[in-house]
Enzyme design. Structure first.
Site, mmCIF file in Angstrom:
data_model
loop_
_atom_site.group_PDB
_atom_site.id
_atom_site.type_symbol
_atom_site.label_atom_id
_atom_site.label_comp_id
_atom_site.label_asym_id
_atom_site.label_seq_id
_atom_site.Cartn_x
_atom_site.Cartn_y
_atom_site.Cartn_z
ATOM 1 N N ARG A 31 -10.416 -11.244 1.641
ATOM 2 C CA ARG A 31 -11.281 -12.278 1.066
ATOM 3 C C ARG A 31 -10.614 -13.651 1.105
ATOM 4 O O ARG A 31 -11.299 -14.675 1.155
ATOM 5 C CB ARG A 31 -11.681 -11.871 -0.362
ATOM 6 C CG ARG A 31 -10.522 -11.704 -1.305
ATOM 7 C CD ARG A 31 -10.891 -10.861 -2.520
ATOM 8 N NE ARG A 31 -11.005 -9.450 -2.179
ATOM 9 C CZ ARG A 31 -11.369 -8.495 -3.044
ATOM 10 N NH1 ARG A 31 -11.676 -8.810 -4.283
ATOM 11 N NH2 ARG A 31 -11.432 -7.242 -2.652
ATOM 12 N N ASP A 56 -2.895 -7.482 -1.840
ATOM 13 C CA ASP A 56 -3.620 -6.584 -0.943
ATOM 14 C C ASP A 56 -5.101 -6.947 -0.848
ATOM 15 O O ASP A 56 -5.818 -6.437 0.012
ATOM 16 C CB ASP A 56 -3.444 -5.135 -1.431
ATOM 17 C CG ASP A 56 -3.793 -4.105 -0.374
ATOM 18 O OD1 ASP A 56 -3.996 -4.499 0.797
ATOM 19 O OD2 ASP A 56 -3.865 -2.909 -0.721
ATOM 20 N N LYS A 65 0.840 -1.200 0.000
ATOM 21 C CA LYS A 65 0.000 0.000 0.000
ATOM 22 C C LYS A 65 0.877 1.253 0.000
ATOM 23 O O LYS A 65 2.003 1.212 0.485
ATOM 24 C CB LYS A 65 -0.849 0.023 1.280
ATOM 25 C CG LYS A 65 -2.009 -0.930 1.300
ATOM 26 C CD LYS A 65 -2.826 -0.750 2.577
ATOM 27 C CE LYS A 65 -3.955 -1.741 2.653
ATOM 28 N NZ LYS A 65 -4.944 -1.614 1.579
HETATM 29 N N1 BES Z 1 -8.139 -3.624 4.292
HETATM 30 C C1 BES Z 1 -8.296 -3.215 2.945
HETATM 31 C C2 BES Z 1 -9.570 -2.426 2.696
HETATM 32 C C3 BES Z 1 -9.677 -1.058 3.342
HETATM 33 C C4 BES Z 1 -9.396 0.075 2.618
HETATM 34 C C5 BES Z 1 -10.125 -0.925 4.641
HETATM 35 C C6 BES Z 1 -9.530 1.322 3.188
HETATM 36 C C7 BES Z 1 -10.255 0.323 5.219
HETATM 37 C C8 BES Z 1 -9.964 1.447 4.487
HETATM 38 C C9 BES Z 1 -8.323 -4.421 2.028
HETATM 39 O O1 BES Z 1 -7.556 -5.500 2.432
HETATM 40 C C10 BES Z 1 -7.781 -3.980 0.723
HETATM 41 O O2 BES Z 1 -6.634 -3.650 0.654
HETATM 42 N N2 BES Z 1 -8.609 -3.990 -0.313
HETATM 43 C C11 BES Z 1 -8.215 -3.582 -1.611
HETATM 44 C C12 BES Z 1 -8.721 -4.592 -2.585
HETATM 45 C C13 BES Z 1 -8.188 -4.418 -3.977
HETATM 46 C C14 BES Z 1 -6.714 -4.732 -4.026
HETATM 47 C C15 BES Z 1 -8.957 -5.315 -4.914
HETATM 48 C C16 BES Z 1 -8.816 -2.202 -1.881
HETATM 49 O O3 BES Z 1 -9.960 -1.956 -1.483
HETATM 50 O O4 BES Z 1 -8.126 -1.382 -2.460
HETATM 51 ZN ZN ZN Z 2 -7.248 -5.652 4.444
HETATM 52 MN MN MN Z 3 -5.561 -5.336 1.801
#
Ligand code: BES
Ligand code: ZN
Ligand code: MN
Length: 520
Positions: free
Chosen positions: A352, A348, A278
């Site tokens: 899931r 990331d 990230k």
């Molecule tokens: N934990 C994150 C989602 C998240 C984002 C929670 C912002 C709280 C605030 C999750 O694991 C994630 O990184 N999701 C990605 C998925 C993507 C790579 C398909 C996302 O939402 O960007």
């Molecule tokens: Zn996450």
């Molecule tokens: Mn993530």
């Protein structure tokens, strides 16, 4: 902790630091209580209203010293908005604002009269207690020196009519229990990832479970590998912090449901993104990526504290998501617990992966009547619904609607998003059964849920995406900046409701007879 109780006698005949009174927006005859207080204060409230100094707008607060003209040292007026639009949530917010003012003046006691004259006594009292206790919460575990310790409201009494006492007592109990366990969830969410590790969360769950006669189980990495929870193990591989699958079971003596309700919560104690790292901006907020797990923990503890007769199992897959030489790589393929193969496109999209195994393991092991999962799953839900609603998706219209309705009633609102067949095309893989991110951009919350759908088969299932609602960036009425403890209130009431009134079989296509029988 604040001592809460009910007051069934005249609130003007009790000594206290502050008497909390509600003011509605607009004209209308004031309540007998408000008139009596106004008379004692020689018409000051009426004057202020006339001059527009108080208008009754939602969350507006005013503190008036009584100079001995009443037994209460202060009268705390709080705006309730328009009389016709009053809800438990508006009482919760008003009580939160009132409590913030009590805190700023360091007042040790208060009597709230906001439940008087409301129709749903239990719901009102619960909301008033929650708004108050949740508003006073602060996370100070790592503050030195200790002068910064939180202000303590010693006693908080809710005035109710004598004839509603038993309903009020139940509301009070719900308010106390749900607030306490929401605060436990907030604490876990606010703790940094070097403190709230999977090990620490397992230990907390074990201790809290033991106090309540809830059974506790936890599987470590070797056991998870042997059982074939490879999607979870894969995410955990990149981290030096040992992963856990934490399982709690609350089985009351005489449960109302013959098959348990399964709750699964994403317990990702730190999400760096792994190899698909990230950006560093706000990455510290990813210590809260375990909020789903904290919510299911807070829920099962609440159900046990309230001695509700519903058999419930919670499963919390707990791990970090870190980059390292052993971490998942984009393109890797893993075989999940239910045998499906997953191509990992983006490391990331780890939530899931760990939920996939937790869901299918929970369903195959406990044969639940239905399953609810809750997770900070996608940034896309922030885009879709912001901080105002959590995303609701699932495979059962009845369950989705029940969830939406309880969300409305508890003020932890959600809104449904569709799971049309076509969305499933986006997670088809060239080399495995499915891939962990959509092939096209867009609908990120939906493709996340579509992925999870592969791991629940036909068990009625609802997925709550709380990524947009799990924390707030600034203080709100009863949500101090930081982790919200989102989901405890919603799921405690939802599980109670689903235990008492099980899901009915889905409607068939056959026409339903209405009124007179139809002729052929
Ligand atoms: N934990 C994150 C989602 C998240 C984002 C929670 C912002 C709280 C605030 C999750 O694991 C994630 O990184 N999701 C990605 C998925 C993507 C790579 C398909 C996302 O939402 O960007
Ligand atoms: Zn996450
Ligand atoms: Mn993530």
């Amino acid at each position: 902790m604040t001592k809460t109780d009910l007051l069934t006698t005249d609130p003007l005949k009790r000594k206290t630091s502050a008497l909390i009174l509600g003011i509605f927006e607009g004209e209308g005859t004031p309540s007998p209580l408000l008139s009596a207080v106004d008379r004692a204060l020689e018409g000051e409230i009426g004057r202020m209203r006339k001059n527009g100094e108080i208008r009754g707008k939602a969350e507006e607060t005013v503190l008036l010293p009584t100079y001995g003209r009443l037994l209460a040292r202060y009268v705390l007026l709080v705006g309730l908005g328009k009389k016709e639009s009053i809800t438990p949530e508006s009482l919760r917010k008003a009580s939160g604002s009132a409590a913030s003012l009590l805190r700023s003046r360091n007042l040790p006691e208060a009597i709230s009269t906001l439940a008087l004259g409301t129709t749903d006594t239990a719901g009102s009292v619960e909301a008033i207690v929650e708004g108050t206790l949740l508003s006073l919460y602060r996370f100070v575990a790592h503050k030195t020196p200790k002068e910064d310790a939180p202000y303590l409201l010693k006693t908080f009494s809710v005035a109710v009519e004598k004839k509603t006492e038993s309903l009020a007592a139940s509301g009070l109990r719900f308010g106390e229990v749900i607030s306490k366990n929401t605060i436990l969830a907030r604490d876990l969410g606010n703790e940094p990832a070097n403190v709230a590790t999977p090990t620490m969360i397992a230990k907390t769950a074990e201790e809290e479970a033991r106090k309540r006669g809830i059974s506790f189980l936890s599987y470590d990495r070797e056991k998870l590998e042997r059982m074939g929870l490879n999607a979870l193990v894969g995410v955990a591989k990149g981290s030096d912090e040992p992963a856990r699958l934490i399982i709690l079971e609350y089985r009351p003596k005489k449960p109302v449901n013959d098959k348990p309700i399964l709750l699964v919560g994403k317990t990702l104690t730190f999400d760096s993104g792994g190899i698909s790292l990230k950006p560093s901006d706000k990455m510290e907020q990813m210590k809260g990526d375990m909020s789903g797990g904290a919510a299911v923990l807070g829920t099962i503890l609440s159900l046990a504290d309230l001695a509700l007769p519903v058999h419930v199992v919670t499963v919390m897959p707990a791990t970090e998501n870190m980059p390292s030489g052993r971490a998942n790589k984009p393109g890797d393929v893993v075989k999940a617990y239910n045998g499906k193969t997953i191509e990992i496109i983006n490391t990331d999209a780890e939530g899931r992966l760990i939920l996939a195994d937790a869901l299918s393991f929970g369903i195959r092991t406990y044969h639940p009547a239905l399953v609810i999962d809750v997770a900070t799953l996608t940034g896309a839900v922030v885009v879709a619904l912001g901080g105002q609603a959590l995303g609701i998706l699932g495979n059962n219209e009845g369950l989705i609607e029940r969830t939406r309705k309880v969300g409305e009633e508890t003020g932890e609102r959600g809104w449904p998003l569709p799971l049309f067949e076509e969305y499933f095309d986006q997670i088809k893989s060239d080399v495995a059964d499915i891939r962990n991110t959509g092939s096209k951009g867009g609908a990120g919350t939906i493709t996340g849920a579509a992925f999870l759908r592969h791991f629940v088969d036909d068990t009625p299932w609802v997925h709550l995406d709380i990524a947009g609602t799990a924390w707030v960036d600034s203080n709100e009425a009863y949500k101090p900046k930081g982790n919200v403890g989102m989901g405890v209130r919603l799921m405690t009431h939802l599980v109670k409701d689903l235990g008492e009134h099980p899901l009915t079989a889905p409607k068939t296509a056959a026409p339903r007879r209405v009124g007179r029988a139809r002729r052929a």
